[in-house]
Design a protein around this motif. Structure first.
Motif, mmCIF file in Angstrom:
data_model
loop_
_atom_site.group_PDB
_atom_site.id
_atom_site.type_symbol
_atom_site.label_atom_id
_atom_site.label_comp_id
_atom_site.label_asym_id
_atom_site.label_seq_id
_atom_site.Cartn_x
_atom_site.Cartn_y
_atom_site.Cartn_z
ATOM 1 N N ALA A 17 15.991 -47.944 -2.653
ATOM 2 C CA ALA A 17 14.732 -48.687 -2.618
ATOM 3 C C ALA A 17 13.567 -47.790 -2.203
ATOM 4 O O ALA A 17 12.457 -47.923 -2.721
ATOM 5 C CB ALA A 17 14.844 -49.875 -1.662
ATOM 6 N N ARG A 18 13.799 -46.867 -1.292
ATOM 7 C CA ARG A 18 12.736 -45.993 -0.774
ATOM 8 C C ARG A 18 12.685 -44.636 -1.482
ATOM 9 O O ARG A 18 11.747 -43.861 -1.274
ATOM 10 C CB ARG A 18 12.943 -45.742 0.723
ATOM 11 N N ALA A 19 13.647 -44.341 -2.302
ATOM 12 C CA ALA A 19 13.807 -42.982 -2.827
ATOM 13 C C ALA A 19 12.638 -42.545 -3.699
ATOM 14 O O ALA A 19 12.206 -43.276 -4.590
ATOM 15 C CB ALA A 19 15.105 -42.885 -3.618
ATOM 16 N N GLU A 20 12.161 -41.335 -3.426
ATOM 17 C CA GLU A 20 11.191 -40.671 -4.292
ATOM 18 C C GLU A 20 11.861 -39.603 -5.147
ATOM 19 O O GLU A 20 11.270 -39.084 -6.096
ATOM 20 C CB GLU A 20 10.098 -40.028 -3.441
ATOM 21 N N ARG A 76 14.913 -31.895 5.042
ATOM 22 C CA ARG A 76 13.708 -32.716 5.245
ATOM 23 C C ARG A 76 12.987 -32.944 3.918
ATOM 24 O O ARG A 76 11.765 -32.867 3.812
ATOM 25 C CB ARG A 76 12.762 -32.074 6.262
ATOM 26 N N ALA A 77 13.784 -33.198 2.890
ATOM 27 C CA ALA A 77 13.239 -33.471 1.565
ATOM 28 C C ALA A 77 12.569 -34.841 1.549
ATOM 29 O O ALA A 77 12.665 -35.629 2.502
ATOM 30 C CB ALA A 77 14.360 -33.437 0.531
ATOM 31 N N ALA A 134 17.898 -40.528 -2.972
ATOM 32 C CA ALA A 134 19.184 -41.206 -3.153
ATOM 33 C C ALA A 134 19.988 -40.428 -4.174
ATOM 34 O O ALA A 134 19.429 -39.795 -5.077
ATOM 35 C CB ALA A 134 18.981 -42.656 -3.622
ATOM 36 N N VAL A 135 21.292 -40.471 -4.008
ATOM 37 C CA VAL A 135 22.210 -39.809 -4.923
ATOM 38 C C VAL A 135 23.061 -40.892 -5.575
ATOM 39 O O VAL A 135 23.569 -41.788 -4.894
ATOM 40 C CB VAL A 135 23.107 -38.793 -4.192
ATOM 41 N N VAL A 136 23.207 -40.823 -6.894
ATOM 42 C CA VAL A 136 24.052 -41.779 -7.610
ATOM 43 C C VAL A 136 25.230 -41.021 -8.213
ATOM 44 O O VAL A 136 25.037 -40.094 -9.004
ATOM 45 C CB VAL A 136 23.279 -42.507 -8.726
ATOM 46 N N ALA A 137 26.431 -41.408 -7.805
ATOM 47 C CA ALA A 137 27.651 -40.859 -8.389
ATOM 48 C C ALA A 137 27.975 -41.706 -9.618
ATOM 49 O O ALA A 137 28.469 -42.833 -9.498
ATOM 50 C CB ALA A 137 28.791 -40.893 -7.380
ATOM 51 N N PRO A 167 9.691 -46.000 -11.474
ATOM 52 C CA PRO A 167 8.919 -45.147 -12.390
ATOM 53 C C PRO A 167 8.259 -43.948 -11.728
ATOM 54 O O PRO A 167 7.954 -42.967 -12.399
ATOM 55 C CB PRO A 167 7.888 -46.117 -12.976
ATOM 56 N N GLY A 168 8.052 -44.002 -10.431
ATOM 57 C CA GLY A 168 7.410 -42.877 -9.756
ATOM 58 C C GLY A 168 8.379 -41.863 -9.190
ATOM 59 O O GLY A 168 7.954 -40.833 -8.645
#
Length: 322
Positions: A113-116, A150-151, A155-158, A197-198
């Motif tokens: 939800a927060r991932a950039e 500190r990126a 999120a990572v999707v397997a 989208p961002g």
């Protein structure tokens, strides 16, 4: 007149590939028989990545996992049932799950939800529900590396969205499984892009997964496409992938895939044997990154050079090594 040494070498390599393609189906047949599982309930495509919408998808994934676990237990497949029980532990989040035909899943590690920044891991051979733990461990290690650097929120999707071939099988030497997988990977990435989208999306493609990514790449809304431990892509140059993404390639010095012949041999019905140009060859045209001295399965090992560089690529940073 004696034949040219390079010609003899090419014929030798082609003969080795043909021999493997003929001989390996016997080895491939030794894989575990598929365990039956019910079809999962249809899910609504993500419109946004709002927490409530994601929670609904995660709940659907948990229910599909539980149904598959019950079916495996009833069938007497206790190893599969135990693996599914582990996957369904509290706190695990699946955007998609289907226990049929070796298994399909998309597990989120981190806060989508927060991932950039979103990294989508695409696995290679021998990855299925019975051998899922190592694949997931790589996703966790990458998520940890991103936080350690500190990126930006990530999120990572397997993504286990296709039936992977067995190492050394005829399926691992031809692009057939990749051609079957490409539409599913494209649809998944496009869904992520619509919901976020961002966000900067990166495809991380290991081994045979790099063939899947290459088949999916044209026009895909990703910032970077990373090929590591790759036997080739089926294309001679990165420019042929049809992507505006930065194409990266890396291979560890201890990776056996470096010895794979980089040739392509036409087969009947329009298929091919082998995957052509080595992605780390300057002729391919990818940007290369240092991948250390580990083996074929060590690219996401905690604390390793390739993991550090992969995390930096995901975040859009300059590389520290190499």
């Amino acid at each position: 007149m004696a034949s040219h040494p390079r010609g003899r070498l090419r014929r030798t390599l082609l003969a080795a590939l043909v021999t493997a393609a003929v001989a390996v189906p016997v080895a491939g047949a030794a894989r575990a028989v598929d365990v039956p599982a019910p079809a999962p309930a249809p899910v609504t495509p993500l419109v946004t990545a709002a927490p409530a919408e994601l929670d609904a998808r995660y709940a659907a994934g948990r229910e599909a996992l539980r149904a598959a676990e019950r079916a495996a237990e009833a069938y007497g497949a206790h190893t599969r049932a135990a693996a599914l029980r582990t996957m369904g532990a509290p706190g695990r989040r699946f955007l998609a799950f289907d226990g049929r035909a070796g298994g399909r899943s998309a597990e989120v590690v981190g806060d989508l939800a927060r991932a950039e920044r979103i990294a989508v891991l695409v696995p290679g051979a021998d990855t299925d529900l019975d051998h899922y733990a190592r694949f997931r461990a790589g996703a966790v290690a990458l998520d940890d590396a991103l936080r350690h650097q500190r990126a930006a929120p990530a999120a990572v999707v397997a993504w286990l969205g296709y039936r992977t071939p067995a190492t050394g099988s005829s399926s691992s030497l031809t692009p057939g499984r990749a051609d079957q997988a490409a539409p599913a990977l494209r649809a998944f990435v496009e869904e992520l892009h619509r919901a976020k989208p961002g966000a900067r999306i990166t495809l991380l493609c290991h081994s045979y997964g790099s063939v899947v990514c290459a088949r999916s790449a044209a026009g895909l809304p990703v910032a970077a496409l990373v090929l590591y431990g790759s036997p080739g892509t089926g294309f001679d140059r990165a420019a042929e992938l049809g992507t505006r993404a930065t194409v990266w390639a890396g291979r560890a010095s201890g990776d056996w895939v470096g010895g794979v012949p980089h040739v392509r041999l036409p087969l009947p019905a329009g298929s091919e044997l082998g995957f052509g140009t080595d992605p780390v060859d300057p002729a391919f045209g990818a940007r290369t990154f240092a991948a250390g001295d580990g083996g074929h399965s060590d690219y996401l090992a905690p604390g390793s050079v390739p993991l550090d560089n992969l995390a930096r690529i995901v975040d859009g940073q300059e590389l520290r090594h190499g």
